[in-house]
Scaffold this motif. Structure first.
Motif, PDB file in Angstrom:
ATOM      1  N   ASP A 192       0.705  -1.267  -0.033  1.00  0.00           N
ATOM      2  CA  ASP A 192      -0.040   0.089  -0.273  1.00  0.00           C
ATOM      3  C   ASP A 192       1.054   1.219  -0.074  1.00  0.00           C
ATOM      4  O   ASP A 192       1.647   1.488   0.906  1.00  0.00           O
ATOM      5  N   GLU A 193       0.853   2.039  -1.182  1.00  0.00           N
ATOM      6  CA  GLU A 193       1.502   3.231  -1.215  1.00  0.00           C
ATOM      7  C   GLU A 193       1.400   4.307  -0.162  1.00  0.00           C
ATOM      8  O   GLU A 193       2.391   5.089   0.225  1.00  0.00           O
ATOM      9  N   LEU A 194       0.129   4.158   0.575  1.00  0.00           N
ATOM     10  CA  LEU A 194      -0.123   5.209   1.435  1.00  0.00           C
ATOM     11  C   LEU A 194       0.293   4.979   2.887  1.00  0.00           C
ATOM     12  O   LEU A 194       0.256   5.439   3.790  1.00  0.00           O
ATOM     13  N   LEU A 195       0.852   3.570   2.775  1.00  0.00           N
ATOM     14  CA  LEU A 195       1.405   3.071   4.452  1.00  0.00           C
ATOM     15  C   LEU A 195       2.683   2.645   4.285  1.00  0.00           C
ATOM     16  O   LEU A 195       3.228   2.159   3.307  1.00  0.00           O
ATOM     17  N   VAL A 196       3.585   3.066   5.426  1.00  0.00           N
ATOM     18  CA  VAL A 196       4.958   2.546   5.543  1.00  0.00           C
ATOM     19  C   VAL A 196       5.088   1.887   6.940  1.00  0.00           C
ATOM     20  O   VAL A 196       4.157   2.172   7.797  1.00  0.00           O
ATOM     21  N   GLY A 197       6.117   1.203   7.136  1.00  0.00           N
ATOM     22  CA  GLY A 197       6.222   0.898   8.524  1.00  0.00           C
ATOM     23  C   GLY A 197       7.514  -0.246   8.739  1.00  0.00           C
ATOM     24  O   GLY A 197       8.343  -0.327   7.630  1.00  0.00           O
ATOM     25  N   ARG A 198       7.309  -1.137   9.495  1.00  0.00           N
ATOM     26  CA  ARG A 198       8.163  -2.154   9.963  1.00  0.00           C
ATOM     27  C   ARG A 198       7.508  -3.482  10.254  1.00  0.00           C
ATOM     28  O   ARG A 198       6.612  -3.547  10.532  1.00  0.00           O
ATOM     29  N   ARG A 199       8.421  -4.585   9.747  1.00  0.00           N
ATOM     30  CA  ARG A 199       7.988  -5.822  10.111  1.00  0.00           C
ATOM     31  C   ARG A 199       8.691  -5.949  11.697  1.00  0.00           C
ATOM     32  O   ARG A 199       9.706  -5.848  11.942  1.00  0.00           O
ATOM     33  N   ILE A 200       7.521  -6.403  12.473  1.00  0.00           N
ATOM     34  CA  ILE A 200       7.883  -6.547  13.929  1.00  0.00           C
ATOM     35  C   ILE A 200       7.970  -7.869  14.425  1.00  0.00           C
ATOM     36  O   ILE A 200       8.538  -8.082  15.417  1.00  0.00           O
ATOM     37  N   LEU A 201       7.546  -8.654  13.943  1.00  0.00           N
ATOM     38  CA  LEU A 201       7.417 -10.207  14.195  1.00  0.00           C
ATOM     39  C   LEU A 201       6.942 -10.961  13.306  1.00  0.00           C
ATOM     40  O   LEU A 201       6.258 -10.711  12.188  1.00  0.00           O
ATOM     41  N   SER A 202       7.522 -12.246  13.319  1.00  0.00           N
ATOM     42  CA  SER A 202       7.163 -13.395  12.339  1.00  0.00           C
ATOM     43  C   SER A 202       6.308 -14.469  13.165  1.00  0.00           C
ATOM     44  O   SER A 202       7.041 -14.856  14.353  1.00  0.00           O
ATOM     45  N   ASP A 203       5.261 -15.246  12.676  1.00  0.00           N
ATOM     46  CA  ASP A 203       4.726 -16.157  13.437  1.00  0.00           C
ATOM     47  C   ASP A 203       4.559 -17.427  12.465  1.00  0.00           C
ATOM     48  O   ASP A 203       4.851 -17.533  11.242  1.00  0.00           O
ATOM     49  N   GLN A 204       4.194 -18.638  13.168  1.00  0.00           N
ATOM     50  CA  GLN A 204       3.753 -19.538  12.504  1.00  0.00           C
ATOM     51  C   GLN A 204       2.137 -20.113  12.911  1.00  0.00           C
ATOM     52  O   GLN A 204       1.793 -19.523  13.772  1.00  0.00           O
ATOM     53  N   ARG A 205       1.737 -20.991  12.017  1.00  0.00           N
ATOM     54  CA  ARG A 205       0.591 -21.625  12.399  1.00  0.00           C
ATOM     55  C   ARG A 205       0.808 -22.969  12.918  1.00  0.00           C
ATOM     56  O   ARG A 205       1.261 -23.806  11.946  1.00  0.00           O
ATOM     57  N   TRP A 206       0.305 -23.470  14.178  1.00  0.00           N
ATOM     58  CA  TRP A 206       0.690 -24.828  14.627  1.00  0.00           C
ATOM     59  C   TRP A 206      -0.804 -25.564  14.565  1.00  0.00           C
ATOM     60  O   TRP A 206      -1.831 -25.081  14.652  1.00  0.00           O
ATOM     61  N   LEU A 207      -0.566 -26.596  14.115  1.00  0.00           N
ATOM     62  CA  LEU A 207      -1.839 -27.676  14.355  1.00  0.00           C
ATOM     63  C   LEU A 207      -1.721 -28.314  15.567  1.00  0.00           C
ATOM     64  O   LEU A 207      -1.089 -29.067  15.810  1.00  0.00           O
ATOM     65  N   PRO A 235      -2.390 -19.701  15.819  1.00  0.00           N
ATOM     66  CA  PRO A 235      -0.947 -18.771  15.774  1.00  0.00           C
ATOM     67  C   PRO A 235      -0.192 -19.432  16.960  1.00  0.00           C
ATOM     68  O   PRO A 235      -0.682 -19.722  18.097  1.00  0.00           O
ATOM     69  N   LYS A 236       1.125 -19.429  16.720  1.00  0.00           N
ATOM     70  CA  LYS A 236       1.939 -19.838  17.634  1.00  0.00           C
ATOM     71  C   LYS A 236       2.016 -19.084  18.813  1.00  0.00           C
ATOM     72  O   LYS A 236       2.238 -19.348  20.061  1.00  0.00           O
ATOM     73  N   LEU A 237       1.938 -17.658  18.538  1.00  0.00           N
ATOM     74  CA  LEU A 237       1.977 -16.746  19.660  1.00  0.00           C
ATOM     75  C   LEU A 237       0.629 -17.076  20.697  1.00  0.00           C
ATOM     76  O   LEU A 237       0.745 -16.652  21.894  1.00  0.00           O
ATOM     77  N   LEU A 238      -0.229 -17.718  20.070  1.00  0.00           N
ATOM     78  CA  LEU A 238      -1.499 -17.831  21.019  1.00  0.00           C
ATOM     79  C   LEU A 238      -1.469 -19.106  21.789  1.00  0.00           C
ATOM     80  O   LEU A 238      -2.115 -19.359  22.864  1.00  0.00           O
ATOM     81  N   VAL A 239      -0.825 -20.325  21.364  1.00  0.00           N
ATOM     82  CA  VAL A 239      -0.669 -21.645  21.968  1.00  0.00           C
ATOM     83  C   VAL A 239       0.777 -22.083  22.366  1.00  0.00           C
ATOM     84  O   VAL A 239       0.604 -23.094  22.824  1.00  0.00           O
ATOM     85  N   GLU A 240       1.720 -21.397  22.268  1.00  0.00           N
ATOM     86  CA  GLU A 240       3.057 -21.925  22.496  1.00  0.00           C
ATOM     87  C   GLU A 240       2.874 -22.186  24.049  1.00  0.00           C
ATOM     88  O   GLU A 240       3.564 -23.279  24.346  1.00  0.00           O
ATOM     89  N   GLN A 241       2.381 -21.420  24.868  1.00  0.00           N
ATOM     90  CA  GLN A 241       2.581 -21.454  26.257  1.00  0.00           C
ATOM     91  C   GLN A 241       1.866 -22.877  26.700  1.00  0.00           C
ATOM     92  O   GLN A 241       1.905 -23.566  27.610  1.00  0.00           O
ATOM     93  N   ASP A 242       0.527 -23.113  25.860  1.00  0.00           N
ATOM     94  CA  ASP A 242      -0.257 -24.161  26.267  1.00  0.00           C
ATOM     95  C   ASP A 242       0.348 -25.414  25.842  1.00  0.00           C
ATOM     96  O   ASP A 242       0.613 -26.542  26.536  1.00  0.00           O
ATOM     97  N   VAL A 243       1.178 -25.333  24.899  1.00  0.00           N
ATOM     98  CA  VAL A 243       2.045 -26.656  24.108  1.00  0.00           C
ATOM     99  C   VAL A 243       3.069 -26.867  25.332  1.00  0.00           C
ATOM    100  O   VAL A 243       3.283 -28.198  25.815  1.00  0.00           O
ATOM    101  N   THR A 244       3.914 -25.987  25.884  1.00  0.00           N
ATOM    102  CA  THR A 244       4.866 -26.052  26.821  1.00  0.00           C
ATOM    103  C   THR A 244       4.218 -26.345  27.845  1.00  0.00           C
ATOM    104  O   THR A 244       4.979 -27.418  28.745  1.00  0.00           O
ATOM    105  N   ALA A 245       3.169 -26.069  28.447  1.00  0.00           N
ATOM    106  CA  ALA A 245       2.348 -26.611  29.649  1.00  0.00           C
ATOM    107  C   ALA A 245       1.980 -27.887  29.658  1.00  0.00           C
ATOM    108  O   ALA A 245       1.441 -28.284  30.782  1.00  0.00           O
ATOM    109  N   GLY A 246       1.820 -28.550  28.536  1.00  0.00           N
ATOM    110  CA  GLY A 246       1.148 -29.816  28.293  1.00  0.00           C
ATOM    111  C   GLY A 246      -0.555 -29.759  28.142  1.00  0.00           C
ATOM    112  O   GLY A 246      -1.062 -30.700  28.010  1.00  0.00           O
ATOM    113  N   ARG A 247      -1.038 -28.542  28.146  1.00  0.00           N
ATOM    114  CA  ARG A 247      -2.474 -28.413  27.765  1.00  0.00           C
ATOM    115  C   ARG A 247      -2.907 -28.771  26.583  1.00  0.00           C
ATOM    116  O   ARG A 247      -4.112 -29.252  26.065  1.00  0.00           O
ATOM    117  N   LEU A 248      -1.766 -28.592  25.648  1.00  0.00           N
ATOM    118  CA  LEU A 248      -2.167 -28.765  24.078  1.00  0.00           C
ATOM    119  C   LEU A 248      -1.088 -29.545  23.469  1.00  0.00           C
ATOM    120  O   LEU A 248       0.158 -29.624  24.004  1.00  0.00           O
TER     121      LEU A 248
END
Length: 314
Positions: free
Chosen positions: A149-164, A260-273
């Motif tokens: 979008d030519e009207l917007l500029v900015g920075r990439r702040i993070l990369s994420d993954q999708r986990w099954l 998203p990994k951001l949403l469920v990573e702690q659940d996987v670490t804790a054994g909930r998922l």
């Protein structure tokens, strides 16, 4: 001419009514109505048709809006240009960001920023719509995989993954396609093989929790830790309108889901998922964007700098 009243009139015209303008500006609706009435009295003409269900400018109102909205933007930008030279960030900082990213990550950053810069009033709006910085009055918008979008500029702040992921008690079904997909190693080979496409109709259904607004996918293709690619045909057992609700349902054992990994990573670490695999394809990129038509103010620059260190803060 009263410039404050003119600015309020243009805001009402841009946002399509007194109510939407009041919410966008965080100003009382009655104040905006009074200001517009004062402007009409000063000019001796009616600018807005009252009583209509939707806002309608009179011919005089349309002419005034078209002739002055650009000038008002230039005045605002001139003020921001001066403010950008201030050594201390100050003023109001409005941010729009996706709901999950806001709840999981950005709320912590916003709280930290507010403590570091007490002269800045921070407003974080969690929403999944594509907010427009200029029309909606946001200084920064956070977007997932944004198009150019030519009207917007900015920075990439993070990369994420999708986990099954699924709850520990949910059985992972056998899948014949997985055998044909073995040996896929390189990233260029991660795209769905022809054999998987041909076999999609015979894939084992996978009970899944999905977003209600998401389009149906023929296959969910993921790569495991040993580089084996598996593919399942998701069979929705529950459709929900928010990823936060999808996560809750998956933790409760309703089925598997791509989240998203951001949403469920702690659940996987804790054994909930349990993570069954990582979705193949390009990584998910998260960007912080601002209007290219405005000079970068001190408050926006400070916020972007704080976001730049995001991986080490969250």
């Amino acid at each position: 001419m009263n410039l404050l009243a003119l600015a309020d009139f243009n805001a009402v015209a841009v946002h399509g009514g007194f109510g939407p303008a009041a919410r966008a500006l965080d100003r009382p609706k009655a104040t905006l109505s009074r200001r517009v009435a004062e402007l009409e009295e000063e000019l001796g003409v009616r600018l807005i048709e009252r009583g209509a269900r939707r806002l309608r400018l009179t011919e005089e109102g349309q002419v005034l809006h078209e002739r002055t909205r650009g000038l008002m933007s230039e005045i605002q930008e001139a003020g921001e240009a001066v403010a950008s030279r201030a050594p201390v960030p100050r003023g109001r900082l409005r941010i729009s960001a996706p709901i999950v990213f806001s709840h999981v990550v950005l709320c912590k950053i916003a709280a930290r920023f507010a403590l570091a810069y007490p002269q800045v009033e921070v407003e974080l709006v969690a929403e999944d719509r594509m907010a427009d910085p200029a029309e909606d009055g946001f200084d920064v918008v956070v977007r997932i995989n944004p198009p150019h979008d030519e009207l917007l500029v900015g920075r990439r702040i993070l990369s994420d993954q999708r986990w099954l992921v699924a709850a520990p008690g949910v059985p992972r079904p056998d899948n014949a396609i997985a055998q044909e997909a073995r040996g896929v190693r390189s990233e260029t080979d991660v795209d769905m093989p022809a054999a998987m496409t041909a076999a999609s109709s015979s894939a084992t259904p996978l009970p899944a929790v999905v977003l209600s607004a998401a389009s149906a996918e023929s296959l969910w293709t993921v790569k495991t830790d040993d580089d084996t690619v598996f593919a399942w045909a998701p069979k929705p057992v529950l459709r929900l309108s928010s990823l936060l609700m999808v996560r809750e349902a998956v933790v409760a054992g309703n089925g598997a889901s791509l989240l998203p990994k951001l949403l469920v990573e702690q659940d996987v670490t804790a054994g909930r998922l349990v993570r069954w695999g990582i979705a193949t394809g390009a990584p998910v990129e998260i960007w912080a964007l601002y209007s290219s038509r405005r000079l970068l103010s001190a408050k926006v620059r400070a916020f972007l700098n704080m976001l730049q260190d995001l991986p080490s803060q969250t």
